[in-house]
Motif scaffolding. Structure first.
Motif, PDB file in Angstrom:
ATOM      1  N   PRO A 135      28.507   9.987  36.297  1.00 10.84           N
ATOM      2  CA  PRO A 135      28.654  10.438  37.653  1.00 10.84           C
ATOM      3  C   PRO A 135      29.436   9.591  38.620  1.00 10.84           C
ATOM      4  O   PRO A 135      30.047  10.240  39.406  1.00 10.84           O
ATOM      5  CB  PRO A 135      27.436  10.729  37.984  1.00 10.84           C
ATOM      6  N   ASN A 136      29.355   8.329  38.486  1.00 13.33           N
ATOM      7  CA  ASN A 136      29.963   7.510  39.327  1.00 13.33           C
ATOM      8  C   ASN A 136      31.345   6.823  38.937  1.00 13.33           C
ATOM      9  O   ASN A 136      31.822   5.818  39.517  1.00 13.33           O
ATOM     10  CB  ASN A 136      29.175   6.329  39.902  1.00 13.33           C
ATOM     11  N   ALA A 137      31.876   7.297  37.843  1.00  9.99           N
ATOM     12  CA  ALA A 137      33.090   6.998  37.387  1.00  9.99           C
ATOM     13  C   ALA A 137      34.218   6.659  38.334  1.00  9.99           C
ATOM     14  O   ALA A 137      34.900   5.696  38.266  1.00  9.99           O
ATOM     15  CB  ALA A 137      33.654   7.569  36.243  1.00  9.99           C
ATOM     16  N   SER A 138      34.517   7.804  39.247  1.00  8.06           N
ATOM     17  CA  SER A 138      35.416   7.780  40.021  1.00  8.06           C
ATOM     18  C   SER A 138      35.443   6.562  41.086  1.00  8.06           C
ATOM     19  O   SER A 138      36.323   5.824  41.433  1.00  8.06           O
ATOM     20  CB  SER A 138      35.658   9.066  40.988  1.00  8.06           C
ATOM     21  N   ARG A 139      34.081   6.252  41.566  1.00 16.72           N
ATOM     22  CA  ARG A 139      34.184   4.966  42.347  1.00 16.72           C
ATOM     23  C   ARG A 139      34.493   3.756  41.725  1.00 16.72           C
ATOM     24  O   ARG A 139      35.430   3.005  42.327  1.00 16.72           O
ATOM     25  CB  ARG A 139      32.599   4.889  42.792  1.00 16.72           C
ATOM     26  N   VAL A 140      34.066   3.578  40.551  1.00 21.17           N
ATOM     27  CA  VAL A 140      34.400   2.431  39.674  1.00 21.17           C
ATOM     28  C   VAL A 140      35.902   2.531  39.452  1.00 21.17           C
ATOM     29  O   VAL A 140      36.422   1.281  39.416  1.00 21.17           O
ATOM     30  CB  VAL A 140      33.504   2.343  38.357  1.00 21.17           C
ATOM     31  N   ILE A 141      36.422   3.480  38.928  1.00 19.83           N
ATOM     32  CA  ILE A 141      37.931   3.393  38.617  1.00 19.83           C
ATOM     33  C   ILE A 141      38.602   3.353  40.027  1.00 19.83           C
ATOM     34  O   ILE A 141      39.561   2.395  39.755  1.00 19.83           O
ATOM     35  CB  ILE A 141      38.293   4.514  37.735  1.00 19.83           C
ATOM     36  N   ASN A 142      38.357   3.781  40.981  1.00 14.66           N
ATOM     37  CA  ASN A 142      39.373   3.883  41.925  1.00 14.66           C
ATOM     38  C   ASN A 142      39.154   2.419  42.615  1.00 14.66           C
ATOM     39  O   ASN A 142      39.995   2.175  43.395  1.00 14.66           O
ATOM     40  CB  ASN A 142      38.733   4.729  43.350  1.00 14.66           C
ATOM     41  N   SER A 143      38.237   1.613  42.540  1.00  6.53           N
ATOM     42  CA  SER A 143      37.956   0.229  42.995  1.00  6.53           C
ATOM     43  C   SER A 143      38.625  -0.765  42.029  1.00  6.53           C
ATOM     44  O   SER A 143      38.616  -2.049  42.218  1.00  6.53           O
ATOM     45  CB  SER A 143      36.725  -0.295  43.179  1.00  6.53           C
ATOM     46  N   ALA A 144      39.155  -0.414  41.053  1.00  2.72           N
ATOM     47  CA  ALA A 144      39.775  -1.517  39.875  1.00  2.72           C
ATOM     48  C   ALA A 144      41.126  -1.558  39.971  1.00  2.72           C
ATOM     49  O   ALA A 144      42.002  -0.764  40.760  1.00  2.72           O
ATOM     50  CB  ALA A 144      39.397  -0.549  38.604  1.00  2.72           C
ATOM     51  N   ASP A 145      41.429  -2.747  39.696  1.00  2.00           N
ATOM     52  CA  ASP A 145      42.981  -3.180  39.781  1.00  2.00           C
ATOM     53  C   ASP A 145      43.762  -2.736  38.372  1.00  2.00           C
ATOM     54  O   ASP A 145      44.917  -2.328  38.611  1.00  2.00           O
ATOM     55  CB  ASP A 145      43.062  -4.725  39.872  1.00  2.00           C
ATOM     56  N   LEU A 146      43.074  -2.799  37.395  1.00  2.00           N
ATOM     57  CA  LEU A 146      43.791  -2.441  36.015  1.00  2.00           C
ATOM     58  C   LEU A 146      42.570  -1.566  35.330  1.00  2.00           C
ATOM     59  O   LEU A 146      41.427  -2.103  35.349  1.00  2.00           O
ATOM     60  CB  LEU A 146      44.049  -3.689  35.309  1.00  2.00           C
ATOM     61  N   VAL A 147      43.070  -0.415  34.618  1.00  2.00           N
ATOM     62  CA  VAL A 147      42.223   0.456  33.819  1.00  2.00           C
ATOM     63  C   VAL A 147      42.472   0.515  32.567  1.00  2.00           C
ATOM     64  O   VAL A 147      43.756   1.110  32.372  1.00  2.00           O
ATOM     65  CB  VAL A 147      41.855   1.904  34.612  1.00  2.00           C
ATOM     66  N   GLY A 148      41.616   0.449  31.594  1.00  2.00           N
ATOM     67  CA  GLY A 148      41.987   0.597  30.085  1.00  2.00           C
ATOM     68  C   GLY A 148      41.180   2.006  29.717  1.00  2.00           C
ATOM     69  O   GLY A 148      39.956   2.095  29.986  1.00  2.00           O
ATOM     70  N   VAL A 149      42.062   2.825  29.090  1.00  2.00           N
ATOM     71  CA  VAL A 149      41.160   4.021  28.541  1.00  2.00           C
ATOM     72  C   VAL A 149      41.493   4.023  27.022  1.00  2.00           C
ATOM     73  O   VAL A 149      42.687   4.025  26.308  1.00  2.00           O
ATOM     74  CB  VAL A 149      41.873   5.168  29.197  1.00  2.00           C
ATOM     75  N   GLN A 150      40.330   4.122  26.283  1.00  2.00           N
ATOM     76  CA  GLN A 150      40.620   4.497  25.006  1.00  2.00           C
ATOM     77  C   GLN A 150      40.263   6.056  24.679  1.00  2.00           C
ATOM     78  O   GLN A 150      40.568   6.852  25.482  1.00  2.00           O
ATOM     79  CB  GLN A 150      39.572   3.740  24.271  1.00  2.00           C
TER      80      GLN A 150
END
Length: 252
Positions: free
Chosen positions: A175-190
């Motif tokens: 549910p809070n993934a958007s908050r965590v991802i929006n605050s990241a400098d780099l995102v890895g997605v598998q």
């Protein structure tokens, strides 16, 4: 002019001048000819990697893919993927001399890696949820903080610091993934579901081909994305890593 001494007077010691220093350069070295490279010879120069940091795999052109984990400012990474990939990154960060602190609710899953990482030295430490204290990161002793707290990680109590990088592991989008991802400098997605791929497309501004590829990725493939760049990377374990972690896997 020659020095003339008088009776009973000895000649003074000759004056020795101190070597002249150039600010920032120290003593003058031997005078040698300069090394000159012709302009047409510059193309012969090559380097094995394009940046300094931690090798996370190879790109589609089979070139090294490197992440500069440690910086003189706060740096946040998010990995939507498996613990195996997070542990490979942690092991390789420790191999560069960094300290790794893992905040997790499943310490038994991290203990074998932590015991194998330092060769007897406590370079990887495991902490209970909410029990991670200040790490004292510095340019000489950078720290990677791994937060393995499920799909709904609470906000970190650890203050941001230079030379301290945080890697937050999300097994899937909560549910809070958007908050965590929006605050990241780099995102890895598998590999994710088609529904998760559509959500990530909006959060990361992914193209149609990238969105279509996400549900079909192999266990060792990660799409690393910033606000400006995207890169698929294949991570293959070394022999020692495979002995500790086993083969690539998306879920644990």
């Amino acid at each position: 002019m020659a020095y003339q001494s008088y009776p009973g007077q000895t000649a003074p010691e000759p004056t020795v001048r101190a070597p002249r220093l150039r600010p920032g350069f120290g003593l003058r070295g031997p005078r040698r000819e300069r090394h000159v490279l012709a302009a047409e010879d510059l193309t012969a120069l090559a380097f094995p990697v394009g940046d300094d940091g931690v090798l996370v795999g190879v790109d589609p052109q089979n070139q090294p893919a490197v992440i500069g984990l440690f910086r003189p400012s706060q740096y946040e990474l998010v990995l939507v993927g498996g613990m195996w990939t997070a542990q490979v990154i942690a092991l390789r960060a420790a191999a560069t001399g960094a300290r790794v602190a893992v905040e997790t609710a499943r310490p038994q899953a991290w203990s074998p890696m932590a015991q194998a990482a330092g060769g007897g030295q406590p370079c990887v430490t495991i902490h209970q949820v909410g029990r991670l204290g200040a790490q004292g990161a510095s340019v000489a002793s950078p720290v990677l903080v791994v937060r393995d707290l499920g799909a709904r990680p609470p906000r970190s109590r650890l203050s941001a610091a230079p030379w301290q990088t945080t890697l937050t592991l999300l097994p899937y989008l909560g549910p809070n993934a958007s908050r965590v991802i929006n605050s990241a400098d780099l995102v890895g997605v598998q590999r994710v579901s088609p529904q998760e791929a559509e959500i990530l497309a909006r959060l990361l501004s992914l193209g149609d081909q990238e969105v279509a590829a996400l549900p079909t990725l192999g266990d060792n493939i990660t799409l690393w994305a910033t606000r400006m760049r995207r890169q698929f990377v294949m991570t293959n374990p070394g022999e020692a890593e495979a002995q500790v972690l086993g083969g690539p896997r998306r879920m644990d």
